[in-house]
Design a protein around this motif. Structure first.
Motif, mmCIF file in Angstrom:
data_model
loop_
_atom_site.group_PDB
_atom_site.id
_atom_site.type_symbol
_atom_site.label_atom_id
_atom_site.label_comp_id
_atom_site.label_asym_id
_atom_site.label_seq_id
_atom_site.Cartn_x
_atom_site.Cartn_y
_atom_site.Cartn_z
ATOM 1 N N PHE A 177 -7.538 12.485 -0.462
ATOM 2 C CA PHE A 177 -8.694 11.909 0.229
ATOM 3 C C PHE A 177 -8.258 10.769 1.147
ATOM 4 O O PHE A 177 -8.738 10.650 2.289
ATOM 5 C CB PHE A 177 -9.707 11.402 -0.803
ATOM 6 N N ARG A 178 -7.331 9.942 0.675
ATOM 7 C CA ARG A 178 -6.859 8.820 1.476
ATOM 8 C C ARG A 178 -6.081 9.301 2.704
ATOM 9 O O ARG A 178 -6.115 8.654 3.766
ATOM 10 C CB ARG A 178 -5.989 7.895 0.637
ATOM 11 N N SER A 188 1.272 3.999 -3.009
ATOM 12 C CA SER A 188 0.983 5.405 -2.721
ATOM 13 C C SER A 188 2.166 6.281 -3.091
ATOM 14 O O SER A 188 2.007 7.357 -3.686
ATOM 15 C CB SER A 188 0.638 5.584 -1.237
ATOM 16 N N SER A 221 0.813 -1.213 0.000
ATOM 17 C CA SER A 221 0.000 0.000 0.000
ATOM 18 C C SER A 221 0.848 1.266 0.000
ATOM 19 O O SER A 221 0.645 2.150 -0.839
ATOM 20 C CB SER A 221 -0.961 -0.013 1.198
ATOM 21 N N PRO A 272 -8.130 8.187 6.363
ATOM 22 C CA PRO A 272 -7.464 6.875 6.274
ATOM 23 C C PRO A 272 -8.395 5.739 6.665
ATOM 24 O O PRO A 272 -9.291 5.906 7.490
ATOM 25 C CB PRO A 272 -6.307 7.011 7.270
ATOM 26 N N ALA A 273 -8.178 4.582 6.045
ATOM 27 C CA ALA A 273 -9.005 3.403 6.358
ATOM 28 C C ALA A 273 -8.682 2.921 7.764
ATOM 29 O O ALA A 273 -7.509 2.871 8.163
ATOM 30 C CB ALA A 273 -8.733 2.291 5.351
ATOM 31 N N VAL A 286 -7.226 11.803 -5.178
ATOM 32 C CA VAL A 286 -7.423 10.485 -4.554
ATOM 33 C C VAL A 286 -6.473 10.308 -3.375
ATOM 34 O O VAL A 286 -6.874 9.852 -2.293
ATOM 35 C CB VAL A 286 -7.211 9.353 -5.592
ATOM 36 N N ILE A 287 -5.210 10.683 -3.545
ATOM 37 C CA ILE A 287 -4.242 10.549 -2.463
ATOM 38 C C ILE A 287 -4.577 11.498 -1.315
ATOM 39 O O ILE A 287 -4.458 11.138 -0.141
ATOM 40 C CB ILE A 287 -2.815 10.800 -2.981
#
Length: 207
Positions: A200-201, A10, A6, A205-206, A197-198
């Motif tokens: 937002f991540r 990234s 991951s 974070p998940a 997208v990055i």
């Protein structure tokens, strides 16, 4: 394995998004590729300079950030805002795309020493290079612990290697395509999407 894949992806995505843009360094590499002059040397210097800056950011600045939780949070959200703004700029550029004019390869050969000095100058004497690698990539790498941080940095370096050697040796194939404004529009849209997208991540974070 997933915990390293991951951050690797990234780092690759962010590195690619920051590197792929119309700029003096990319134009110079493309020009040398079109002329087929010292292509390996030019690409290698660009890659090594990028790797050096990424290493300095991930190994030095990230340590300063990690020493202060408040500073870490501020840099994290600063990175999110920067990525959002960078993406917004890419989308704005897509509305008014330009075309990259490169030489046709008929110019006389420039001495190797001069080419090396020019390549180093384009790579290091560039404020955006320090902002993108030492500050932005370095601070974002600081959000990852241990080997995950190394994976993030390696991902960014892999993006640099792929891009510079790609445009250097593939210049004669891609140059006619990127003289078309429509091509830059698609590229800018892709860069904008990658940045958002990055961002937002990072912001969400998940768990």
């Amino acid at each position: 394995m997933t915990q390293f894949l991951s951050p690797l992806l990234s780092g690759f995505g962010l590195g690619a998004g920051l590197i792929i843009a119309i700029g003096s360094q990319n134009a110079f590499v493309l020009r040398q590729g079109l002329k087929r002059q010292y292509v390996f040397t030019v690409c290698t210097i660009c890659f090594l300079c990028d790797s050096l800056l990424i290493s300095l950011g991930a190994g030095g600045f990230s340590s300063v950030v990690a020493a202060s939780p408040l500073f870490m949070k501020l840099t994290l959200w600063g990175g999110v805002l920067f990525l959002f703004a960078y993406g917004l700029r890419a989308f704005a550029a897509a509305l008014r795309p330009g075309a990259l004019e490169a030489e046709d390869g008929t110019a006389s050969e420039v001495p190797l020493r001069q080419v090396v000095l020019m390549t180093v100058s384009f790579s290091l004497l560039n404020p955006h290079a320090f902002l993108d690698t030492v500050l932005l990539l370095g601070s974002l790498a600081g959000q990852y612990p241990g080997l995950s941080r190394l994976a993030f940095a390696l991902g960014a370096m892999a993006a640099s290697l792929t891009w510079f050697y790609g445009i250097g040796y593939g210049a004669r194939l891609i140059a006619p395509f990127f003289r078309k404004p429509q091509a830059w529009r698609m590229l800018d849209i892709m860069v904008g999407c990658t940045m958002w997208v990055i961002a937002f991540r990072l912001a969400f974070p998940a768990r």
